[in-house]
Design a protein around this motif. Structure first.
Motif, PDB file in Angstrom:
ATOM      1  N   GLU A  42       0.293 -11.509  -3.218  1.00  0.00           N
ATOM      2  CA  GLU A  42       1.420 -10.596  -3.083  1.00  0.00           C
ATOM      3  C   GLU A  42       1.794  -9.905  -4.393  1.00  0.00           C
ATOM      4  O   GLU A  42       2.539  -8.930  -4.398  1.00  0.00           O
ATOM      5  N   LEU A  43       1.270 -10.384  -5.517  1.00  0.00           N
ATOM      6  CA  LEU A  43       1.549  -9.753  -6.798  1.00  0.00           C
ATOM      7  C   LEU A  43       0.530  -8.689  -7.185  1.00  0.00           C
ATOM      8  O   LEU A  43       0.728  -7.951  -8.149  1.00  0.00           O
ATOM      9  N   LYS A  44      -0.570  -8.598  -6.477  1.00  0.00           N
ATOM     10  CA  LYS A  44      -1.620  -7.623  -6.795  1.00  0.00           C
ATOM     11  C   LYS A  44      -1.048  -6.206  -6.694  1.00  0.00           C
ATOM     12  O   LYS A  44      -0.359  -5.866  -5.735  1.00  0.00           O
ATOM     13  N   VAL A  47       8.992 -15.087  -4.333  1.00  0.00           N
ATOM     14  CA  VAL A  47       9.016 -13.631  -4.445  1.00  0.00           C
ATOM     15  C   VAL A  47       9.229 -13.038  -3.059  1.00  0.00           C
ATOM     16  O   VAL A  47       8.564 -13.400  -2.098  1.00  0.00           O
ATOM     17  N   ASN A  48      10.163 -12.153  -2.936  1.00  0.00           N
ATOM     18  CA  ASN A  48      10.426 -11.491  -1.670  1.00  0.00           C
ATOM     19  C   ASN A  48       9.361 -10.423  -1.437  1.00  0.00           C
ATOM     20  O   ASN A  48       9.229  -9.486  -2.202  1.00  0.00           O
ATOM     21  N   LYS A  49       8.578 -10.590  -0.354  1.00  0.00           N
ATOM     22  CA  LYS A  49       7.471  -9.675  -0.112  1.00  0.00           C
ATOM     23  C   LYS A  49       7.946  -8.263   0.166  1.00  0.00           C
ATOM     24  O   LYS A  49       7.178  -7.323   0.061  1.00  0.00           O
ATOM     25  N   VAL A  83       8.510  -4.999 -10.353  1.00  0.00           N
ATOM     26  CA  VAL A  83       8.447  -3.923 -11.335  1.00  0.00           C
ATOM     27  C   VAL A  83       8.370  -4.505 -12.742  1.00  0.00           C
ATOM     28  O   VAL A  83       9.187  -5.324 -13.115  1.00  0.00           O
ATOM     29  N   GLN A  84       7.345  -4.136 -13.449  1.00  0.00           N
ATOM     30  CA  GLN A  84       7.201  -4.542 -14.845  1.00  0.00           C
ATOM     31  C   GLN A  84       7.179  -3.284 -15.698  1.00  0.00           C
ATOM     32  O   GLN A  84       6.419  -2.366 -15.436  1.00  0.00           O
ATOM     33  N   ASN A  94       3.693  -4.048  -7.412  1.00  0.00           N
ATOM     34  CA  ASN A  94       2.683  -4.603  -6.512  1.00  0.00           C
ATOM     35  C   ASN A  94       2.501  -3.710  -5.281  1.00  0.00           C
ATOM     36  O   ASN A  94       3.323  -2.833  -5.000  1.00  0.00           O
ATOM     37  N   ASP A  95       1.420  -3.949  -4.578  1.00  0.00           N
ATOM     38  CA  ASP A  95       1.062  -3.084  -3.451  1.00  0.00           C
ATOM     39  C   ASP A  95       1.928  -3.294  -2.227  1.00  0.00           C
ATOM     40  O   ASP A  95       2.090  -2.403  -1.409  1.00  0.00           O
ATOM     41  N   ASN A  96       2.459  -4.511  -2.106  1.00  0.00           N
ATOM     42  CA  ASN A  96       3.195  -4.828  -0.880  1.00  0.00           C
ATOM     43  C   ASN A  96       4.703  -4.805  -1.083  1.00  0.00           C
ATOM     44  O   ASN A  96       5.432  -5.341  -0.274  1.00  0.00           O
TER      45      ASN A  96
END
Length: 278
Positions: free
Chosen positions: A223-225, A1-3, A8-9, A276-278
Protein backbone atom coordinates in the motif's frame (compact mmCIF):
# COMPACT_ATOMS: atom_id res chain seq x y z
CA UNK A 1 -1.99 3.30 7.34
CA UNK A 2 -5.40 4.27 6.04
CA UNK A 3 -5.61 2.92 2.49
CA UNK A 4 -8.01 5.68 1.53
CA UNK A 5 -5.44 8.33 2.28
CA UNK A 6 -2.37 9.16 0.28
CA UNK A 7 1.01 9.10 1.93
CA UNK A 8 2.69 12.38 1.21
CA UNK A 9 6.41 12.83 1.64
CA UNK A 10 7.97 16.19 0.88
CA UNK A 11 11.59 16.57 0.12
CA UNK A 12 12.47 20.05 1.31
CA UNK A 13 16.19 20.40 0.62
CA UNK A 14 16.73 24.09 1.20
CA UNK A 15 17.61 26.71 -1.41
CA UNK A 16 16.23 29.24 -3.91
CA UNK A 17 16.76 29.77 -7.64
CA UNK A 18 14.35 30.92 -10.32
CA UNK A 19 13.24 28.21 -12.73
CA UNK A 20 10.32 27.78 -15.03
CA UNK A 21 8.38 26.27 -12.14
CA UNK A 22 9.22 28.88 -9.54
CA UNK A 23 6.37 31.18 -10.52
CA UNK A 24 3.72 28.49 -10.60
CA UNK A 25 0.95 28.78 -8.10
CA UNK A 26 1.66 25.67 -6.08
CA UNK A 27 -0.75 25.46 -3.18
CA UNK A 28 -0.68 23.88 0.24
CA UNK A 29 -1.45 24.70 3.84
CA UNK A 30 2.28 25.25 4.27
CA UNK A 31 2.31 28.13 1.82
CA UNK A 32 0.74 30.54 4.25
CA UNK A 33 3.79 30.62 6.48
CA UNK A 34 3.41 30.05 10.19
CA UNK A 35 4.31 32.33 13.07
CA UNK A 36 7.16 30.21 14.39
CA UNK A 37 10.15 28.22 13.32
CA UNK A 38 9.69 24.48 13.40
CA UNK A 39 10.86 22.57 16.42
CA UNK A 40 12.39 19.09 16.40
CA UNK A 41 12.74 17.10 19.59
CA UNK A 42 12.53 20.12 21.83
CA UNK A 43 15.16 22.09 19.98
CA UNK A 44 14.99 24.92 17.47
CA UNK A 45 14.84 23.51 13.98
CA UNK A 46 17.33 23.99 11.21
CA UNK A 47 16.17 25.99 8.23
CA UNK A 48 19.53 26.13 6.55
CA UNK A 49 21.22 29.11 4.94
CA UNK A 50 18.95 31.91 6.03
CA UNK A 51 18.83 35.56 5.29
CA UNK A 52 18.96 38.10 2.58
CA UNK A 53 20.78 41.34 2.24
CA UNK A 54 21.26 44.17 -0.20
CA UNK A 55 22.30 43.57 -3.78
CA UNK A 56 22.86 46.70 -5.80
CA UNK A 57 20.18 47.15 -8.41
CA UNK A 58 18.25 44.08 -7.29
CA UNK A 59 15.52 45.80 -5.30
CA UNK A 60 15.40 49.22 -6.85
CA UNK A 61 17.32 50.95 -4.07
CA UNK A 62 15.53 49.07 -1.29
CA UNK A 63 17.77 46.70 0.63
CA UNK A 64 14.95 44.22 1.25
CA UNK A 65 13.42 41.85 -1.31
CA UNK A 66 10.21 42.79 -3.06
CA UNK A 67 7.27 41.71 -0.95
CA UNK A 68 9.04 41.95 2.41
CA UNK A 69 6.79 44.08 4.63
CA UNK A 70 8.43 46.85 6.59
CA UNK A 71 7.68 47.19 10.28
CA UNK A 72 6.36 50.74 9.78
CA UNK A 73 8.67 51.81 12.58
CA UNK A 74 10.71 54.42 10.71
CA UNK A 75 13.78 54.22 12.92
CA UNK A 76 13.93 50.43 12.86
CA UNK A 77 13.30 50.20 9.13
CA UNK A 78 16.08 52.72 8.51
CA UNK A 79 18.40 50.65 10.71
CA UNK A 80 17.60 47.50 8.73
CA UNK A 81 18.38 49.29 5.49
CA UNK A 82 21.71 50.48 6.91
CA UNK A 83 22.66 46.97 8.08
CA UNK A 84 21.65 45.37 4.80
CA UNK A 85 23.44 47.85 2.58
CA UNK A 86 26.68 47.64 4.56
CA UNK A 87 26.72 43.84 4.84
CA UNK A 88 29.70 42.11 3.23
CA UNK A 89 29.22 39.24 0.83
CA UNK A 90 28.67 35.80 2.32
CA UNK A 91 29.81 32.49 0.80
CA UNK A 92 26.22 31.27 1.14
CA UNK A 93 24.81 34.15 -0.93
CA UNK A 94 23.03 33.37 -4.19
CA UNK A 95 22.15 35.66 -7.07
CA UNK A 96 18.77 36.51 -5.56
CA UNK A 97 19.30 35.69 -1.90
CA UNK A 98 21.79 37.55 0.27
CA UNK A 99 22.67 37.59 3.96
CA UNK A 100 22.63 40.47 6.41
CA UNK A 101 25.49 40.86 8.87
CA UNK A 102 24.35 42.75 11.95
CA UNK A 103 27.18 44.84 13.35
CA UNK A 104 24.95 46.25 16.09
CA UNK A 105 22.49 44.66 18.49
CA UNK A 106 19.06 44.98 16.85
CA UNK A 107 17.02 47.87 18.31
CA UNK A 108 13.89 45.77 18.71
CA UNK A 109 10.52 47.49 18.65
CA UNK A 110 7.39 46.70 20.70
CA UNK A 111 6.24 44.70 17.65
CA UNK A 112 9.03 42.17 18.13
CA UNK A 113 7.32 39.41 20.11
CA UNK A 114 9.76 36.53 19.68
CA UNK A 115 11.58 34.69 22.43
CA UNK A 116 14.75 35.48 20.50
CA UNK A 117 14.15 39.22 20.91
CA UNK A 118 13.46 38.77 24.62
CA UNK A 119 16.52 36.55 25.15
CA UNK A 120 19.02 38.65 23.22
CA UNK A 121 20.47 40.78 26.02
CA UNK A 122 23.47 43.05 25.66
CA UNK A 123 25.60 40.36 27.32
CA UNK A 124 24.43 37.61 24.99
CA UNK A 125 24.94 39.85 21.96
CA UNK A 126 28.50 40.69 23.03
CA UNK A 127 29.24 36.99 23.54
CA UNK A 128 27.94 35.72 20.20
CA UNK A 129 27.96 38.60 17.69
CA UNK A 130 31.29 37.60 16.08
CA UNK A 131 30.93 33.84 16.28
CA UNK A 132 30.31 31.44 13.43
CA UNK A 133 30.41 27.69 13.09
CA UNK A 134 33.03 25.75 11.15
CA UNK A 135 30.52 25.56 8.29
CA UNK A 136 30.20 29.33 8.20
CA UNK A 137 26.85 29.83 9.92
CA UNK A 138 26.95 33.10 11.87
CA UNK A 139 24.99 34.43 14.80
CA UNK A 140 23.54 37.07 12.48
CA UNK A 141 22.26 34.26 10.26
CA UNK A 142 20.65 32.66 13.28
CA UNK A 143 18.68 35.70 14.45
CA UNK A 144 17.90 37.22 11.05
CA UNK A 145 14.40 35.83 10.50
CA UNK A 146 13.31 37.03 13.94
CA UNK A 147 14.81 40.47 13.35
CA UNK A 148 13.11 40.95 9.99
CA UNK A 149 9.78 39.37 10.93
CA UNK A 150 8.65 40.91 14.26
CA UNK A 151 5.55 38.72 14.64
CA UNK A 152 7.47 35.43 14.95
CA UNK A 153 7.09 33.52 18.19
CA UNK A 154 10.51 31.84 18.29
CA UNK A 155 12.63 33.89 15.91
CA UNK A 156 15.82 31.80 16.02
CA UNK A 157 17.04 29.27 13.49
CA UNK A 158 19.96 26.85 13.42
CA UNK A 159 22.02 26.38 10.27
CA UNK A 160 24.05 23.36 11.33
CA UNK A 161 24.63 21.01 14.23
CA UNK A 162 27.25 23.21 15.91
CA UNK A 163 24.76 26.04 16.47
CA UNK A 164 22.93 24.16 19.23
CA UNK A 165 26.02 24.19 21.43
CA UNK A 166 27.75 27.34 20.20
CA UNK A 167 24.65 29.53 20.77
CA UNK A 168 23.21 27.57 23.68
CA UNK A 169 22.73 30.65 25.87
CA UNK A 170 20.12 31.62 23.29
CA UNK A 171 18.86 28.17 22.36
CA UNK A 172 18.27 26.78 25.86
CA UNK A 173 16.11 29.63 27.20
CA UNK A 174 14.08 29.66 23.99
CA UNK A 175 13.45 25.91 24.15
CA UNK A 176 12.44 26.27 27.81
CA UNK A 177 10.18 29.21 27.08
CA UNK A 178 8.47 27.55 24.13
CA UNK A 179 8.21 23.96 25.36
CA UNK A 180 8.57 24.14 29.12
CA UNK A 181 11.56 21.79 28.80
CA UNK A 182 14.91 22.92 30.16
CA UNK A 183 17.80 21.38 28.19
CA UNK A 184 20.24 22.58 30.84
CA UNK A 185 18.70 20.56 33.69
CA UNK A 186 16.27 18.04 32.21
CA UNK A 187 16.91 14.81 30.36
CA UNK A 188 14.81 13.98 27.32
CA UNK A 189 13.92 10.35 26.71
CA UNK A 190 14.88 10.73 23.07
CA UNK A 191 18.48 11.16 22.02
CA UNK A 192 18.89 14.91 21.55
CA UNK A 193 22.66 14.97 21.37
CA UNK A 194 23.18 17.79 18.88
CA UNK A 195 26.63 16.47 18.02
CA UNK A 196 24.98 13.52 16.28
CA UNK A 197 22.91 15.78 14.02
CA UNK A 198 24.30 16.36 10.55
CA UNK A 199 23.01 19.03 8.19
CA UNK A 200 23.75 19.77 4.57
CA UNK A 201 25.50 22.98 3.63
CA UNK A 202 25.40 23.05 -0.18
CA UNK A 203 23.05 22.42 -3.06
CA UNK A 204 25.09 19.34 -3.95
CA UNK A 205 24.55 17.94 -0.47
CA UNK A 206 20.83 18.64 -0.64
CA UNK A 207 20.47 16.94 -3.99
CA UNK A 208 22.31 14.00 -2.46
CA UNK A 209 19.65 13.80 0.24
CA UNK A 210 16.96 13.82 -2.44
CA UNK A 211 18.73 10.98 -4.25
CA UNK A 212 18.83 8.86 -1.10
CA UNK A 213 15.15 9.51 -0.46
CA UNK A 214 14.14 8.59 -4.01
CA UNK A 215 16.02 5.31 -3.60
CA UNK A 216 14.10 4.70 -0.38
CA UNK A 217 10.79 5.52 -2.07
CA UNK A 218 11.54 2.98 -4.80
CA UNK A 219 11.75 0.26 -2.13
CA UNK A 220 8.21 0.83 -0.90
CA UNK A 221 5.79 -1.95 -1.74
CA UNK A 222 2.22 -2.90 -1.01
CA UNK A 223 0.00 0.00 0.00
CA UNK A 224 3.01 2.33 0.25
CA UNK A 225 4.19 1.77 -3.34
CA UNK A 226 4.00 5.02 -5.28
CA UNK A 227 5.75 7.72 -7.29
CA UNK A 228 8.12 10.56 -6.46
CA UNK A 229 7.52 13.76 -8.43
CA UNK A 230 10.42 16.26 -8.49
CA UNK A 231 8.98 19.76 -8.75
CA UNK A 232 11.51 20.86 -11.34
CA UNK A 233 10.59 18.07 -13.76
CA UNK A 234 6.80 18.00 -13.59
CA UNK A 235 4.85 17.79 -16.80
CA UNK A 236 1.86 20.10 -17.19
CA UNK A 237 -0.46 17.11 -16.78
CA UNK A 238 1.25 15.99 -13.58
CA UNK A 239 1.21 19.52 -12.22
CA UNK A 240 -2.49 19.96 -12.92
CA UNK A 241 -3.36 16.61 -11.36
CA UNK A 242 -1.32 17.15 -8.22
CA UNK A 243 -2.45 20.74 -7.83
CA UNK A 244 -6.14 19.85 -8.22
CA UNK A 245 -5.73 17.37 -5.37
CA UNK A 246 -4.02 19.95 -3.16
CA UNK A 247 -0.59 18.27 -3.03
CA UNK A 248 1.60 20.94 -4.61
CA UNK A 249 3.02 23.72 -2.47
CA UNK A 250 3.95 27.29 -3.22
CA UNK A 251 7.44 28.70 -3.12
CA UNK A 252 7.70 30.59 0.20
CA UNK A 253 7.56 34.32 -0.33
CA UNK A 254 9.81 36.87 1.41
CA UNK A 255 6.98 37.87 3.77
CA UNK A 256 6.68 34.33 5.12
CA UNK A 257 8.81 32.63 7.73
CA UNK A 258 10.44 30.14 5.37
CA UNK A 259 11.22 32.86 2.85
CA UNK A 260 12.72 35.10 5.52
CA UNK A 261 14.71 32.15 6.84
CA UNK A 262 16.23 31.26 3.48
CA UNK A 263 14.44 27.95 3.08
CA UNK A 264 13.56 28.65 -0.55
CA UNK A 265 16.98 29.05 -2.14
CA UNK A 266 17.61 27.14 -5.39
CA UNK A 267 13.86 26.53 -5.73
CA UNK A 268 12.60 24.05 -6.89
CA UNK A 269 15.78 21.95 -7.04
CA UNK A 270 15.83 19.20 -4.45
CA UNK A 271 12.09 19.47 -3.85
CA UNK A 272 9.34 17.12 -4.74
CA UNK A 273 6.46 15.10 -3.40
CA UNK A 274 5.94 11.39 -3.06
CA UNK A 275 2.56 9.76 -2.73
CA UNK A 276 1.40 6.22 -2.94
CA UNK A 277 -0.70 4.81 -5.75
CA UNK A 278 -3.67 3.80 -3.66
Amino acid sequence: VNKRKMLVQRVLARGLRSTKHSARNFSSAESGGGPNVMVIGGAVSVVGGLGYAYSAGMFGGDALPAGMPKTKDAAFDAWIQKMAKSSPSDPKDTADFKFITFTEKPPFTPKHKSLMAKTLTDEVWAKYKDLKTSKGYTFSNSIQAGVLRPHLGVGLTMGDEECFEMFKDMVYPIVKGWHGFDPATQFHKSDLNAKKLKFDKSLEDRLGVEKVLTQAFAMFDGELKGTYYPLGALTKEQEDTLQSNGFLFQKPGPAQLLGAAGAARHWPEGRGIFHNDN
